[in-house]
Design a protein around this motif. Sequence first.
Motif, PDB file in Angstrom:
ATOM      1  N   VAL A 117       6.586  -4.181  -7.282  1.00  0.00           N
ATOM      2  CA  VAL A 117       6.508  -5.741  -6.887  1.00  0.00           C
ATOM      3  C   VAL A 117       6.520  -5.866  -5.592  1.00  0.00           C
ATOM      4  O   VAL A 117       7.410  -5.393  -4.604  1.00  0.00           O
ATOM      5  CB  VAL A 117       7.567  -6.415  -7.709  1.00  0.00           C
ATOM      6  N   ALA A 118       5.625  -6.384  -5.033  1.00  0.00           N
ATOM      7  CA  ALA A 118       5.779  -6.572  -3.315  1.00  0.00           C
ATOM      8  C   ALA A 118       5.886  -8.249  -3.096  1.00  0.00           C
ATOM      9  O   ALA A 118       5.068  -8.988  -3.704  1.00  0.00           O
ATOM     10  CB  ALA A 118       4.379  -6.328  -2.881  1.00  0.00           C
ATOM     11  N   VAL A 139       0.874  -1.308  -0.161  1.00  0.00           N
ATOM     12  CA  VAL A 139       0.030  -0.014   0.038  1.00  0.00           C
ATOM     13  C   VAL A 139       0.846   1.195   0.007  1.00  0.00           C
ATOM     14  O   VAL A 139       0.701   2.118  -0.707  1.00  0.00           O
ATOM     15  CB  VAL A 139      -0.910  -0.071   1.090  1.00  0.00           C
ATOM     16  N   LEU A 140       1.670   1.288   1.102  1.00  0.00           N
ATOM     17  CA  LEU A 140       2.683   2.378   0.900  1.00  0.00           C
ATOM     18  C   LEU A 140       3.656   2.784  -0.445  1.00  0.00           C
ATOM     19  O   LEU A 140       3.775   3.802  -0.801  1.00  0.00           O
ATOM     20  CB  LEU A 140       3.667   2.403   1.996  1.00  0.00           C
ATOM     21  N   ALA A 141       4.165   1.569  -1.104  1.00  0.00           N
ATOM     22  CA  ALA A 141       4.888   1.756  -2.054  1.00  0.00           C
ATOM     23  C   ALA A 141       3.992   2.219  -3.173  1.00  0.00           C
ATOM     24  O   ALA A 141       4.477   3.121  -4.065  1.00  0.00           O
ATOM     25  CB  ALA A 141       5.458   0.507  -2.458  1.00  0.00           C
ATOM     26  N   ALA A 199      12.611   5.659  -8.202  1.00  0.00           N
ATOM     27  CA  ALA A 199      12.575   4.449  -8.244  1.00  0.00           C
ATOM     28  C   ALA A 199      13.680   3.767  -7.647  1.00  0.00           C
ATOM     29  O   ALA A 199      14.723   4.646  -7.240  1.00  0.00           O
ATOM     30  CB  ALA A 199      12.968   4.120  -9.974  1.00  0.00           C
ATOM     31  N   GLY A 200      13.581   2.501  -7.117  1.00  0.00           N
ATOM     32  CA  GLY A 200      14.107   1.945  -6.319  1.00  0.00           C
ATOM     33  C   GLY A 200      14.114   2.047  -4.928  1.00  0.00           C
ATOM     34  O   GLY A 200      14.854   1.643  -4.015  1.00  0.00           O
ATOM     35  N   LEU A 201      12.868   2.630  -4.472  1.00  0.00           N
ATOM     36  CA  LEU A 201      12.468   2.792  -2.984  1.00  0.00           C
ATOM     37  C   LEU A 201      12.177   1.264  -2.761  1.00  0.00           C
ATOM     38  O   LEU A 201      11.405   0.631  -3.489  1.00  0.00           O
ATOM     39  CB  LEU A 201      11.305   3.786  -3.180  1.00  0.00           C
ATOM     40  N   VAL A 202      12.336   0.993  -1.466  1.00  0.00           N
ATOM     41  CA  VAL A 202      12.060  -0.434  -1.049  1.00  0.00           C
ATOM     42  C   VAL A 202      11.507   0.040   0.538  1.00  0.00           C
ATOM     43  O   VAL A 202      12.185   0.315   1.252  1.00  0.00           O
ATOM     44  CB  VAL A 202      13.499  -1.422  -0.953  1.00  0.00           C
ATOM     45  N   ILE A 203      10.305  -0.430   0.432  1.00  0.00           N
ATOM     46  CA  ILE A 203       9.415  -0.144   1.620  1.00  0.00           C
ATOM     47  C   ILE A 203       9.403  -1.683   2.244  1.00  0.00           C
ATOM     48  O   ILE A 203       8.924  -2.640   1.589  1.00  0.00           O
ATOM     49  CB  ILE A 203       8.269   0.515   1.635  1.00  0.00           C
ATOM     50  N   ALA A 205       7.572  -6.551   1.945  1.00  0.00           N
ATOM     51  CA  ALA A 205       8.248  -5.661   1.386  1.00  0.00           C
ATOM     52  C   ALA A 205       7.954  -5.408  -0.011  1.00  0.00           C
ATOM     53  O   ALA A 205       7.230  -6.410  -0.687  1.00  0.00           O
ATOM     54  CB  ALA A 205       9.910  -6.243   1.164  1.00  0.00           C
ATOM     55  N   ALA A 206       8.190  -4.254  -0.547  1.00  0.00           N
ATOM     56  CA  ALA A 206       7.676  -3.969  -2.006  1.00  0.00           C
ATOM     57  C   ALA A 206       8.743  -2.767  -2.645  1.00  0.00           C
ATOM     58  O   ALA A 206       9.457  -1.999  -1.791  1.00  0.00           O
ATOM     59  CB  ALA A 206       6.416  -3.049  -1.704  1.00  0.00           C
ATOM     60  N   ILE A 207       9.068  -3.050  -3.680  1.00  0.00           N
ATOM     61  CA  ILE A 207      10.155  -2.388  -4.679  1.00  0.00           C
ATOM     62  C   ILE A 207       9.567  -1.361  -5.630  1.00  0.00           C
ATOM     63  O   ILE A 207       8.596  -1.879  -6.529  1.00  0.00           O
ATOM     64  CB  ILE A 207      10.961  -3.427  -5.239  1.00  0.00           C
ATOM     65  N   VAL A 208       9.816  -0.023  -5.696  1.00  0.00           N
ATOM     66  CA  VAL A 208       8.993   0.743  -6.623  1.00  0.00           C
ATOM     67  C   VAL A 208      10.074   0.550  -8.018  1.00  0.00           C
ATOM     68  O   VAL A 208      11.393   1.102  -7.767  1.00  0.00           O
ATOM     69  CB  VAL A 208       8.848   2.280  -6.471  1.00  0.00           C
TER      70      VAL A 208
END
Length: 234
Positions: free
Chosen positions: A122-123, A22-24, A34-38, A48-51
Amino acid sequence: MTKPAFPPLFSGQDAKGDDPFVLACAAAEAGCDAGLVIYDLGSSNLRAAIVFAPDVPLADAVAMLPVSGVGFQNALGALAPPEVGVHLGWDGGLYINGGRAGQLKMAASDVDPDAVPDWLVVALNLSMWPDQDDTGLTPDQTALYAEGCADLAPDQMLEAWVRHTLVGINNWADGGMAKLHTEWAGLAHGLDGEITVAGQTGGYVGLDEKLGLLLKINQETVLIPLTATLTRPV
């Protein structure tokens, strides 16, 4: 627990118990890099989720789902005992020693397969610890620690997943779908006999060049593209 370390061009953000998917998606909509990993390094689940910021049409960009799956297999293969087997469901399911242990899912800013999306996420949701002590009650479900990986910390698994997924992205960018097709097909789970995906049931025929699923339905071969796996947080 130490703060996870990621490769250059990736940055981390602790979800602090909230849903990283949700946050990503919200951060991507707001224009994050791009490249944010939450991530949420819970005691029983790793989430986890990657933008990503694709520069190709969505029909090609959705390769990030199998790329991330192969990245997960490579990551766990490097960290787990050699007897631990990892397989991948076409819709993002993650299987350890035959039991379902997690799920990858994917969202994008656009659903038009011919459009270049502004972002794609992608989560990962991975069970670290079984939901119940008596795992015999759910033999088709498992968790990482139930399969001989009790020494593997969530931050280690997360770091390895991101790192190996990055390698997969570079390989895909350089060599196209052919190598990914071969790698993923060798890890496929649940593609025997009649299967149900994206609301359609049929006999498995094969995969097209973009890892779209070919099913025999009422004597017709139907293509279900990877874009059918796209979802959005609810």
